[in-house]
Design a protein around this motif. Structure first.
Motif, PDB file in Angstrom:
ATOM      1  N   ARG A  53      16.310   1.264 -17.011  1.00 12.51           N
ATOM      2  CA  ARG A  53      15.387   0.158 -16.773  1.00 12.51           C
ATOM      3  C   ARG A  53      15.031   0.056 -15.294  1.00 12.51           C
ATOM      4  N   MET A  54      16.013   0.278 -14.427  1.00 17.07           N
ATOM      5  CA  MET A  54      15.770   0.236 -12.985  1.00 17.07           C
ATOM      6  C   MET A  54      14.718   1.265 -12.576  1.00 17.07           C
ATOM      7  N   LYS A  55      14.748   2.423 -13.192  1.00 18.32           N
ATOM      8  CA  LYS A  55      13.758   3.448 -12.870  1.00 18.32           C
ATOM      9  C   LYS A  55      12.360   2.975 -13.234  1.00 18.32           C
ATOM     10  N   ASP A  56      12.218   2.367 -14.411  1.00 22.22           N
ATOM     11  CA  ASP A  56      10.923   1.838 -14.824  1.00 22.22           C
ATOM     12  C   ASP A  56      10.467   0.711 -13.900  1.00 22.22           C
ATOM     13  N   VAL A  57      11.397  -0.174 -13.593  1.00 22.67           N
ATOM     14  CA  VAL A  57      11.074  -1.294 -12.707  1.00 22.67           C
ATOM     15  C   VAL A  57      10.630  -0.775 -11.349  1.00 22.67           C
ATOM     16  N   GLY A  58      11.319   0.254 -10.855  1.00 17.62           N
ATOM     17  CA  GLY A  58      10.978   0.807  -9.551  1.00 17.62           C
ATOM     18  C   GLY A  58       9.564   1.321  -9.485  1.00 17.62           C
ATOM     19  N   GLU A  59       9.106   1.956 -10.551  1.00 20.56           N
ATOM     20  CA  GLU A  59       7.739   2.480 -10.578  1.00 20.56           C
ATOM     21  C   GLU A  59       6.722   1.346 -10.487  1.00 20.56           C
ATOM     22  N   GLU A  60       6.972   0.284 -11.233  1.00 21.38           N
ATOM     23  CA  GLU A  60       6.037  -0.833 -11.215  1.00 21.38           C
ATOM     24  C   GLU A  60       6.128  -1.613  -9.902  1.00 21.38           C
ATOM     25  N   LEU A  61       7.341  -1.786  -9.389  1.00 25.28           N
ATOM     26  CA  LEU A  61       7.501  -2.445  -8.098  1.00 25.28           C
ATOM     27  C   LEU A  61       6.723  -1.717  -7.013  1.00 25.28           C
ATOM     28  N   SER A  62       6.802  -0.399  -7.043  1.00 26.55           N
ATOM     29  CA  SER A  62       6.140   0.398  -6.022  1.00 26.55           C
ATOM     30  C   SER A  62       4.633   0.173  -6.025  1.00 26.55           C
ATOM     31  N   GLU A  63       4.037   0.163  -7.220  1.00 27.95           N
ATOM     32  CA  GLU A  63       2.586  -0.053  -7.282  1.00 27.95           C
ATOM     33  C   GLU A  63       2.218  -1.476  -6.882  1.00 27.95           C
ATOM     34  N   LEU A  64       2.962  -2.455  -7.361  1.00 27.28           N
ATOM     35  CA  LEU A  64       2.630  -3.842  -7.031  1.00 27.28           C
ATOM     36  C   LEU A  64       2.811  -4.122  -5.546  1.00 27.28           C
ATOM     37  N   GLN A  65       3.838  -3.523  -4.953  1.00 26.53           N
ATOM     38  CA  GLN A  65       4.029  -3.691  -3.515  1.00 26.53           C
ATOM     39  C   GLN A  65       2.872  -3.071  -2.739  1.00 26.53           C
ATOM     40  N   GLU A  66       2.369  -1.935  -3.206  1.00 25.90           N
ATOM     41  CA  GLU A  66       1.223  -1.305  -2.543  1.00 25.90           C
ATOM     42  C   GLU A  66      -0.018  -2.189  -2.658  1.00 25.90           C
ATOM     43  N   ARG A  67      -0.187  -2.818  -3.816  1.00 24.14           N
ATOM     44  CA  ARG A  67      -1.326  -3.730  -3.988  1.00 24.14           C
ATOM     45  C   ARG A  67      -1.209  -4.931  -3.054  1.00 24.14           C
ATOM     46  N   LEU A  68       0.010  -5.465  -2.940  1.00 23.53           N
ATOM     47  CA  LEU A  68       0.231  -6.601  -2.036  1.00 23.53           C
ATOM     48  C   LEU A  68      -0.050  -6.191  -0.595  1.00 23.53           C
ATOM     49  N   PHE A  69       0.415  -5.026  -0.207  1.00 22.31           N
ATOM     50  CA  PHE A  69       0.211  -4.526   1.151  1.00 22.31           C
ATOM     51  C   PHE A  69      -1.280  -4.338   1.428  1.00 22.31           C
ATOM     52  N   ALA A  70      -1.998  -3.768   0.461  1.00 21.73           N
ATOM     53  CA  ALA A  70      -3.438  -3.562   0.620  1.00 21.73           C
ATOM     54  C   ALA A  70      -4.162  -4.898   0.739  1.00 21.73           C
ATOM     55  N   GLU A  71      -3.741  -5.873  -0.065  1.00 14.49           N
ATOM     56  CA  GLU A  71      -4.349  -7.200   0.002  1.00 14.49           C
ATOM     57  C   GLU A  71      -4.166  -7.800   1.394  1.00 14.49           C
ATOM     58  N   GLY A  72      -2.965  -7.652   1.943  1.00 13.57           N
ATOM     59  CA  GLY A  72      -2.703  -8.185   3.270  1.00 13.57           C
ATOM     60  C   GLY A  72      -3.540  -7.521   4.342  1.00 13.57           C
ATOM     61  N   LYS A  73      -3.843  -6.238   4.164  1.00  7.35           N
ATOM     62  CA  LYS A  73      -4.664  -5.506   5.132  1.00  7.35           C
ATOM     63  C   LYS A  73      -6.133  -5.919   5.067  1.00  7.35           C
ATOM     64  N   HIS A  74      -6.512  -6.597   3.990  1.00  5.83           N
ATOM     65  CA  HIS A  74      -7.907  -6.981   3.795  1.00  5.83           C
ATOM     66  C   HIS A  74      -8.061  -8.501   3.744  1.00  5.83           C
ATOM     67  N   GLY A  75      -7.302  -9.192   4.563  1.00  2.34           N
ATOM     68  CA  GLY A  75      -7.494 -10.629   4.708  1.00  2.34           C
ATOM     69  C   GLY A  75      -6.690 -11.503   3.787  1.00  2.34           C
ATOM     70  N   GLN A 270       4.589  -9.674 -10.224  1.00  3.83           N
ATOM     71  CA  GLN A 270       3.702  -9.758 -11.384  1.00  3.83           C
ATOM     72  C   GLN A 270       2.976 -11.096 -11.421  1.00  3.83           C
ATOM     73  N   GLY A 271       3.667 -12.160 -11.016  1.00  6.73           N
ATOM     74  CA  GLY A 271       3.083 -13.489 -11.036  1.00  6.73           C
ATOM     75  C   GLY A 271       1.908 -13.646 -10.087  1.00  6.73           C
ATOM     76  N   LEU A 272       1.804 -12.769  -9.103  1.00  7.79           N
ATOM     77  CA  LEU A 272       0.684 -12.831  -8.158  1.00  7.79           C
ATOM     78  C   LEU A 272      -0.609 -12.250  -8.748  1.00  7.79           C
ATOM     79  N   GLU A 273      -0.487 -11.539  -9.878  1.00 14.81           N
ATOM     80  CA  GLU A 273      -1.653 -10.935 -10.540  1.00 14.81           C
ATOM     81  C   GLU A 273      -2.489 -10.148  -9.525  1.00 14.81           C
ATOM     82  N   LEU A 274      -1.834  -9.202  -8.892  1.00  9.90           N
ATOM     83  CA  LEU A 274      -2.448  -8.441  -7.811  1.00  9.90           C
ATOM     84  C   LEU A 274      -3.437  -7.408  -8.315  1.00  9.90           C
ATOM     85  N   GLY A 275      -4.588  -7.363  -7.684  1.00 11.70           N
ATOM     86  CA  GLY A 275      -5.557  -6.312  -7.945  1.00 11.70           C
ATOM     87  C   GLY A 275      -5.668  -5.430  -6.716  1.00 11.70           C
TER      88      GLY A 275
END
Length: 308
Positions: A53-75, A270-275
């Motif tokens: 389960r940790m492996k699956d969670v890690g994959e999703e965490l990685s993408e969501l963190q990248e989305r959060l980081f990208a959002e921060g870079k764009h205001g 997930q609760g942030l509904e990041l795009g």
């Protein structure tokens, strides 16, 4: 057509009876005396399934963190703050390595809070905490936190009188302000049993690669164990709020503690509904420029000034 992004992780190894945020959140009647630090509340899959389960969670965490980081870079203004509070050997460092370590380090701001410096002591105790808050787009990690000032300070009687109710109120107001500014706060109380703590301290002495982690002062905590537990219980009961709830993490089983915190962090993201941030340029035009550059390269043109 541009690709949407990496495929979300599967849930075939999920074995939670309910969301971890519900199972581990403390109530107003929270009692450390009746808390089982070796339990695995709500998880029925065992250690092997937890690792999958940790492996699956890690994959999703990685993408969501990248989305959060990208959002921060764009205001964007949002961030996540993971607070890890616990006694020595409770596994806070392991959480940083094995859970937070699953995401891109450039999107993480980690801060450990030890004995305050002379400058920090000259300010209000929340001053150094405020200065360490994660910037937009970041996952902040506090290894120990503002709660040192209602735990260590309290047990060791480093201030006079009974300022704890006032400090609980100050912390609650501070965390409300942080939450309202766009930071999701995930507070984890890593609760280890005294027997397990002693076993881990003994292991540190038995292994050359663990000597650096051992501090003779660690045993001083054990001498005040009951006082620490009373302080933890009081702090958790009085500072678990709707905007910054506490989650009690049974920490005797490292694999479960890591799984639990990874699930809490995943739920927060997930609760942030990041795009993905929308492009602020003409995508089709840029694709045409790239195509023209590739064509020029095929024809052996050494350089080409692209119109843009």
């Amino acid at each position: 057509m541009a690709k949407e992004g990496k495929k979300k992780s599967g849930t075939s190894t999920r074995a939670w009876e309910a969301p971890a945020s519900q199972l581990l959140r403390v109530g107003s009647d929270f009692s450390i005396g009746s808390f089982d630090a070796a339990a695995t509340p709500g998880w029925s899959g065992g250690e092997k399934a937890a690792l999958k389960r940790m492996k699956d969670v890690g994959e999703e965490l990685s993408e969501l963190q990248e989305r959060l980081f990208a959002e921060g870079k764009h205001g964007g203004t949002r961030s996540v703050l993971l607070v890890l509070q616990g006694m020595d050997t409770a596994g806070k460092g392991g959480i940083v390595r094995h859970v937070v370590g699953m995401v891109d380090p450039q999107g993480v701001h980690h801060r450990s809070f030890g004995v305050p410096t002379e400058e920090e002591r000259s300010h209000h105790y929340l001053w150094r905490i405020r200065n360490a808050l994660p910037k937009p787009g970041k996952i902040g990690v506090f290894d120990r936190s503002q709660y040192e000032d209602v735990l260590v300070v309290r047990v060791n009687r480093l201030v006079d009188g009974d300022p704890w109710p006032e400090r609980f109120g100050e912390i609650n107001d501070f965390e409300r302000e942080v939450a309202e500014s766009g930071t999701v706060i995930v507070k984890c109380a890593m609760l280890v049993s005294p027997d397990e703590q002693l076993r881990r301290l003994e292991e540190r002495l038995a292994r050359l690669d663990k000597h650096w982690k051992y501090n003779p002062g660690d045993l001083n905590e054990r001498e005040n164990w009951d006082a620490y537990m009373a302080a933890y219980e009081d702090a958790i009961r009085n500072t678990s709020t709707d905007w910054a709830p506490w989650h009690a993490i049974p920490a005797d089983n490292k694999w479960f503690a890591r799984l639990a915190v990874s699930e809490l962090l995943l739920e927060a993201l997930q609760g942030l509904e990041l795009g993905w941030p929308a492009a602020d340029f003409d995508v089709a035009a840029e694709q045409s420029r790239i195509a023209a550059a590739k064509d020029a390269a095929r024809r052996g043109v050494p350089s080409m000034r692209l119109q843009g």
